[in-house]
Design a protein around this motif. Structure first.
Motif, PDB file in Angstrom:
ATOM      1  N   ALA A 613       0.820  -1.128   0.010  1.00 31.55           N
ATOM      2  CA  ALA A 613      -0.045   0.013   0.077  1.00 31.55           C
ATOM      3  C   ALA A 613       0.864   1.119   0.099  1.00 31.55           C
ATOM      4  CB  ALA A 613      -0.946  -0.078   1.226  1.00 31.55           C
ATOM      5  N   LEU A 614       1.852   1.227   0.749  1.00 27.36           N
ATOM      6  CA  LEU A 614       2.983   2.404   0.798  1.00 27.36           C
ATOM      7  C   LEU A 614       3.559   2.683  -0.598  1.00 27.36           C
ATOM      8  CD1 LEU A 614       4.231   2.292   4.429  1.00 27.36           C
ATOM      9  CD2 LEU A 614       2.388   3.750   3.648  1.00 27.36           C
ATOM     10  N   HIS A 615       4.001   1.591  -1.035  1.00 29.71           N
ATOM     11  CA  HIS A 615       4.574   1.578  -2.393  1.00 29.71           C
ATOM     12  C   HIS A 615       3.704   2.328  -3.209  1.00 29.71           C
ATOM     13  CE1 HIS A 615       5.424   0.120  -6.572  1.00 29.71           C
ATOM     14  NE2 HIS A 615       6.878   0.118  -5.974  1.00 29.71           N
ATOM     15  N   GLY A 616       2.554   1.893  -3.496  1.00 27.48           N
ATOM     16  CA  GLY A 616       1.554   2.753  -4.120  1.00 27.48           C
ATOM     17  C   GLY A 616       1.093   4.121  -3.796  1.00 27.48           C
ATOM     18  N   LEU A 617       1.340   4.428  -2.463  1.00 31.64           N
ATOM     19  CA  LEU A 617       1.327   5.721  -2.193  1.00 31.64           C
ATOM     20  C   LEU A 617       2.207   6.638  -2.662  1.00 31.64           C
ATOM     21  CD1 LEU A 617       0.134   7.030   1.529  1.00 31.64           C
ATOM     22  CD2 LEU A 617       2.323   7.934   0.366  1.00 31.64           C
ATOM     23  N   VAL A 618       3.534   6.380  -2.311  1.00 26.89           N
ATOM     24  CA  VAL A 618       4.692   6.820  -3.033  1.00 26.89           C
ATOM     25  C   VAL A 618       4.668   6.926  -4.484  1.00 26.89           C
ATOM     26  CG1 VAL A 618       7.243   6.915  -3.087  1.00 26.89           C
ATOM     27  CG2 VAL A 618       6.099   6.334  -1.042  1.00 26.89           C
ATOM     28  N   ALA A 628       1.277  13.046 -14.124  1.00 23.28           N
ATOM     29  CA  ALA A 628       0.624  11.970 -14.537  1.00 23.28           C
ATOM     30  C   ALA A 628      -0.411  11.645 -13.461  1.00 23.28           C
ATOM     31  CB  ALA A 628       1.602  10.914 -14.682  1.00 23.28           C
ATOM     32  N   ALA A 629      -1.224  12.558 -13.330  1.00 22.09           N
ATOM     33  CA  ALA A 629      -2.160  12.432 -12.047  1.00 22.09           C
ATOM     34  C   ALA A 629      -3.488  11.220 -12.241  1.00 22.09           C
ATOM     35  CB  ALA A 629      -2.905  13.577 -11.518  1.00 22.09           C
ATOM     36  N   GLU A 630      -3.724  10.998 -13.746  1.00 19.16           N
ATOM     37  CA  GLU A 630      -4.726  10.009 -13.792  1.00 19.16           C
ATOM     38  C   GLU A 630      -4.176   8.558 -13.639  1.00 19.16           C
ATOM     39  OE1 GLU A 630      -5.982  10.638 -17.857  1.00 19.16           O
ATOM     40  OE2 GLU A 630      -7.172  12.565 -17.340  1.00 19.16           O
ATOM     41  N   GLU A 631      -2.816   8.549 -14.138  1.00 16.17           N
ATOM     42  CA  GLU A 631      -2.149   6.852 -13.998  1.00 16.17           C
ATOM     43  C   GLU A 631      -2.060   7.079 -12.095  1.00 16.17           C
ATOM     44  OE1 GLU A 631       0.236   3.643 -14.284  1.00 16.17           O
ATOM     45  OE2 GLU A 631      -1.239   4.533 -15.483  1.00 16.17           O
ATOM     46  N   SER A 632      -1.726   8.113 -11.428  1.00 11.80           N
ATOM     47  CA  SER A 632      -1.722   7.889 -10.012  1.00 11.80           C
ATOM     48  C   SER A 632      -3.033   7.387  -9.585  1.00 11.80           C
ATOM     49  CB  SER A 632      -1.440   9.242  -9.591  1.00 11.80           C
ATOM     50  OG  SER A 632      -0.151   9.514  -9.955  1.00 11.80           O
ATOM     51  N   LEU A 633      -4.397   7.853 -10.104  1.00  9.52           N
ATOM     52  CA  LEU A 633      -5.557   7.425  -9.565  1.00  9.52           C
ATOM     53  C   LEU A 633      -5.705   5.820  -9.741  1.00  9.52           C
ATOM     54  CD1 LEU A 633      -7.815  10.357 -10.863  1.00  9.52           C
ATOM     55  CD2 LEU A 633      -7.222   9.717  -8.151  1.00  9.52           C
ATOM     56  N   ARG A 634      -5.301   5.555 -10.791  1.00  3.69           N
ATOM     57  CA  ARG A 634      -5.030   3.987 -10.973  1.00  3.69           C
ATOM     58  C   ARG A 634      -4.216   3.218  -9.936  1.00  3.69           C
ATOM     59  NH1 ARG A 634      -2.363   0.029 -12.626  1.00  3.69           N
ATOM     60  NH2 ARG A 634      -0.493   1.546 -13.172  1.00  3.69           N
ATOM     61  N   ILE A 635      -3.154   3.603  -9.708  1.00  2.00           N
ATOM     62  CA  ILE A 635      -2.192   3.261  -8.880  1.00  2.00           C
ATOM     63  C   ILE A 635      -2.942   3.085  -7.464  1.00  2.00           C
ATOM     64  CG2 ILE A 635      -0.109   3.471  -7.602  1.00  2.00           C
ATOM     65  CD1 ILE A 635       1.112   4.648 -10.168  1.00  2.00           C
ATOM     66  N   VAL A 656      -4.251  11.291  -0.958  1.00  3.08           N
ATOM     67  CA  VAL A 656      -3.470  11.229  -2.201  1.00  3.08           C
ATOM     68  C   VAL A 656      -4.198  11.465  -3.496  1.00  3.08           C
ATOM     69  CG1 VAL A 656      -1.559  10.335  -3.581  1.00  3.08           C
ATOM     70  CG2 VAL A 656      -1.329  10.156  -1.028  1.00  3.08           C
ATOM     71  N   ALA A 657      -5.253  10.785  -3.247  1.00  4.78           N
ATOM     72  CA  ALA A 657      -6.537  10.786  -4.453  1.00  4.78           C
ATOM     73  C   ALA A 657      -6.951  11.996  -4.601  1.00  4.78           C
ATOM     74  CB  ALA A 657      -7.555   9.579  -4.160  1.00  4.78           C
ATOM     75  N   ALA A 658      -7.186  12.736  -3.263  1.00  4.48           N
ATOM     76  CA  ALA A 658      -8.022  14.120  -3.560  1.00  4.48           C
ATOM     77  C   ALA A 658      -6.793  15.097  -4.321  1.00  4.48           C
ATOM     78  CB  ALA A 658      -8.047  14.807  -2.149  1.00  4.48           C
ATOM     79  N   GLU A 659      -5.252  14.843  -3.852  1.00  2.00           N
ATOM     80  CA  GLU A 659      -4.329  15.459  -4.440  1.00  2.00           C
ATOM     81  C   GLU A 659      -4.265  15.333  -5.898  1.00  2.00           C
ATOM     82  OE1 GLU A 659       0.423  16.510  -3.533  1.00  2.00           O
ATOM     83  OE2 GLU A 659      -0.638  14.579  -3.005  1.00  2.00           O
TER      84      GLU A 659
END
Length: 878
Positions: A613-618, A628-635, A656-659
């Protein structure tokens, strides 16, 4: 050949100039003593010295037998040898019925101009008596006309200490007689042999330069097709060496001394007490004689001794050949003796050599030694013994052990080799056997089982970890106080497990305390456990926003191997997640990507819910910063799959999703995610909510949301406080409240510099740099912190907000262009010249150079010469 003839040596004698020089120097004084074990080359060296013509005068030689060490036989031999050497010049006159003795010889030699050398070969009187004292008196009284050389297998019973203090004695011992590399090469050449330097060094190490052993090896190699292979394995078990030791040393000994020699050969070192344990009290009475009469016994200090390597190995083989049962009994006696003295490694070693594998396993487990193969404590020789025990268990797998200890050793070694399925099978068998015993029986075995289970890098639920840690703590309570002081890794591993439990539960302060307590123990242990504790603690501190501490922990972990040797092939995902996180906050994006890739490999090998989970957060935050915010939402959607039972971690991901939604210009989704994470109830969610409101153009509402959170904030992570104060500064500048904006920006800069949190400033670069450029007073204290953000690097984060007056991309690389004269000064500065030397090179005054340096420092935003050179090279000015 008679006893008074100098032994004639053949052409095979090796020329040893250094040794001959020592003998020449020694015979400048009254007495020279040459000692060494049989075959060390004592007689050969002295006779070679004589035949080389180096003695200061004629030589009288006497070869002595044991029966010759009485006055009635000794003095006639010496007199005859001296008469042959001196001829008619020597006329001793007997003064009594005993004939010519020391005083008469001293009187006869008095006044002689050319000295005569008296060599007494194999000189070894049994005791210190009038006979031995008379020899010393002769050497002193007849000097300088007489120079005495004694050749002996051991130190003779003479007043050697007094002679040393008086400077009357030169000693040449076994170390001086040992062959060196050049000597061995010359010896091999006599046998038409040539070995590689590695084989030569190997022979020297295993024989300790013993001349007879090396000669025997060369004679054998002459007949072999592959002398290199023989040289690599030659030692005390070679038949020629064993035969030599048996004939020259062992066979002439009386039965009790022979028994003492054989029994003590099973140990690497011994003292009088251990010798009595091994050979029995009767034979042990000969211990002083063993030390006096055997040149192969070497003192190592504090009353302990060892055998010469080759000699000890040969004795041990002879012991096994004469009585295999006797050799086993000797090893068992040694194991018991060492065990009583808490010398665990030696106790296990001798149990293994005796073939008592189950007992050896019991000793190791009872001593809680499996941590050495699990990487929990420093690897000692005992670890190799545990592997021997395990190999024995593996080889006889059909016959399962009836005691838990051999199965536990097998499980630990399997885990260390990276064979988790094998470990699980043996651990289950051991736990089955332990389950049949009363709960308070065999505490060491029970604790060992829990240590193996806690060390296994397998996915576990919080309940499973809690149960394991709780059972380990219960077993720890069965040990009396102080019993585990020598094995702190047990308690350290339990603390690590407790810290991981607190981390899963989101109790960050408690997790940091437990992991911090586990760290000192881990630091003294194996690399794998050190990286595990350092990684878990670094991630915990990152969640608390303490990135200066994170950087230090990561640096320590990065100094250890990425892939552990024990357990084999294991990686620690937490180290790479923490490393990526601190690099992200430092705005080092290439480093972030590299560490996230390493963390992914570690998580593929051993999945961990928290680290996944923390790997995904970072990774998601890095994506937002890189546009690459859209890719971040998928992660983030994938990362949420690992947050079951961890609501605090799910909340972090929603922030992080809000960001990411704000970066995607979907403010309503950002506001919803922020409200799901707590809304205005906490500073971090208030920052996310204010950013969403700002996205909808509600600047005043965003300001009110943020100010309320800043006013009520307590114990907020520093990175969140940096974000909050920086956003507040931006909102204040947008609302033309420059005073408030300056105060908030100053707070953000101070906090960010303290923890080296640069990411928020990098993402605010478009509006931040123009503000700082206009406010030199605010910028000056933070120039070194802001400096990396002045020039946008490849892979740096894209801006989050860009007001109308954004000047991104237009910021100069330095605070003003350097003049041609300043560039000249800078070039001289890079060559390490002093200020005065630069002035002389440029034909200007020292004050002019100082003025240029001051301007250079200001323009490059540095304060020291070295910093100026590094900064100039970074900017391509040098």
């Amino acid at each position: 050949m008679t006893k008074i003839d100098v032994p004639v040596r053949g052409a095979s004698v090796i020329p040893r100039t250094r040794l001959l020089d020592r003998l020449s120097k020694g015979t400048r004084g009254p007495l020279t003593l040459v000692t060494g074990p049989p075959g060390a080359g004592k007689t050969t060296s002295v006779s070679s010295w004589i035949l080389s013509g180096r003695p200061p005068g004629p030589v009288a030689w006497v070869s002595l037998d044991p029966a010759d060490h009485t006055p009635g036989r000794f003095w006639p031999l010496v007199t005859e040898a001296l008469l042959r050497a001196c001829g008619e010049d020597l006329r001793p006159e007997p003064r009594g019925p005993d004939g010519v003795r020391g005083p008469e010889l001293a009187a006869a030699l008095a006044g002689r101009e050319q000295p005569v050398v008296l060599v007494l070969d194999d000189f070894q009187p049994k005791r210190r008596d009038e006979f031995s004292a008379e020899i010393v008196r002769l050497a002193r009284a007849a000097f300088p006309a007489l120079r005495v050389v004694l050749i002996a297998r051991r130190e003779p019973p003479l007043p050697l200490r007094r002679l040393r203090l008086g400077g009357e004695l030169t000693e040449i011992g076994g170390d001086d007689l040992a062959l060196g590399e050049r000597d061995l090469v010359a010896l091999l050449a006599q046998h038409e042999l040539s070995l590689s330097p590695r084989s030569v060094q190997s022979l020297l190490e295993r024989t300790e330069g013993w001349a007879a052993g090396l000669r025997l090896a060369a004679m054998t190699m002459e007949r072999l097709p592959d002398p290199e292979a023989f040289a690599r394995k030659f030692g005390g078990e070679d038949p020629a060496v064993v035969g030599y030791v048996a004939e020259e040393v062992l066979d002439p000994q009386p039965a009790d001394l022979r028994r003492l020699l054989l029994a003590t050969s099973v140990v690497e070192r011994f003292d009088a007490e251990l010798a009595a344990e091994l050979a029995g009290p009767e034979a042990a009475r000969r211990f002083p004689a063993l030390l006096r009469q055997n040149g192969f016994v070497l003192p190592i200090g504090h009353g302990w001794y060892r055998y010469h390597k080759v000699f000890g190995t040969a004795l041990n083989l002879l012991h096994r050949q004469e009585s295999a049962e006797g050799a086993v009994e000797s090893h068992l006696r040694a194991s018991a003796w060492f065990s009583r003295r808490a010398r665990l490694a030696e106790a296990v070693h001798h149990a293994v050599r005796a073939g008592h594998w189950a007992h050896a396993a019991w000793l190791a487990v009872d001593g809680l030694a499996v941590g050495q193969v699990l990487g929990l404590s420093a690897r000692e020789p005992l670890a190799d013994l545990l592997e021997e025990i395990a190999n024995r268990v593996f080889a006889d797998e059909a016959a399962l052990p009836t005691e838990p200890e051999p199965a536990l050793v097998a499980a630990a070694v399997a885990l260390a080799r990276g064979h988790d399925d094998v470990c699980a099978r043996w651990l289950a068998h051991a736990e089955s056997l332990l389950g049949r015993m009363p709960g308070d029986q065999a505490p060491p075995a029970r604790l060992t089982a829990k240590l193996i289970a806690l060390t296994r890098p397998v996915p576990r639920t919080a309940e499973e970890i809690r149960a394991l840690a709780g059972e380990a703590e219960r077993v720890l309570g069965l040990f009396p106080g102080g019993a585990l002081d020598e094995r702190p890794e047990a308690e350290g591993l339990v603390r690590y497990a407790r810290g991981c439990l607190d981390l899963r539960a989101g109790r960050l302060s408690e997790a940091a305390a437990a992991l911090g307590a586990a760290l000192p123990v881990a630091e003294a242990g194996g690399d794998f456990q050190r990286r595990r504790v350092l990684g878990a603690l670094a991630v915990t501190e990152a969640l608390r926003g303490r990135f200066r501490q994170v950087a230090g922990l990561v640096a320590r972990a990065s100094g250890l191997p990425e892939v552990a040797a024990v357990p084999a092939g294991r990686r620690v995902a937490a180290v790479h997640v923490a490393h990526a996180w601190v690099a992200l906050e430092g705005s080092r994006f290439d480093e972030v990507r590299a560490e996230l890739d390493r963390a992914s490999r570690a998580l593929q090998e051993c999945p961990e819910a928290v680290m996944s989970a923390l790997h995904g957060l970072v990774a998601a935050r890095a994506g937002v910063a890189d546009g690459a915010a859209e890719e971040s939402l998928r992660i983030l959607d994938e990362a949420r799959e690992h947050t079951g039972g961890m609501p605090w971690l799910d909340r972090r991901l929603r922030l992080v999703a809000a960001e990411a939604y704000s970066a995607c210009d979907v403010p309503q989704a950002a506001i919803e995610a922020a409200n799901q994470a707590g809304g205005t109830g906490s500073t971090d969610s208030a920052v996310a909510l204010a950013r969403g409101e700002l996205g909808r153009g509600e600047v005043a509402a965003a300001s009110r949301t943020l100010r309320s959170a800043l006013t009520e904030a307590t114990a907020v992570p520093i990175d969140v406080r940096v974000e909050a104060w920086l956003l507040d500064a931006f909102l204040a500048y947008r609302m033309n409240d420059r005073s408030r904006g300056r105060r908030s920006l100053d707070r953000a800069l101070r906090l960010g510099e303290r923890e080296q949190v640069r990411l928020p400033f990098a993402m605010a670069r478009p509006w931040l740099l123009p503000v700082l450029r206009r406010d030199e007073e605010l910028l000056r204290p933070h120039r070194r912190f802001i400096d990396p953000l002045l020039v946008r690097q490849a892979g740096a984060p894209r801006p989050r907000e860009a007001p109308e007056a954004a000047e991104a991309g237009q910021e100069p690389p330095v605070f003003g262009r350097l003049s041609a004269r300043e560039l000249d000064v800078l070039r001289h500065l890079s060559t390490m010249l002093t200020t005065k030397e630069i002035a002389m090179e440029m034909y200007v005054s020292v004050n002019t150079v100082k003025t240029h340096l001051k301007s250079i420092y200001q323009k490059l935003a540095v304060t020291r010469r070295g910093e100026a050179v590094r900064r100039a090279r970074h900017l391509g000015l040098l």
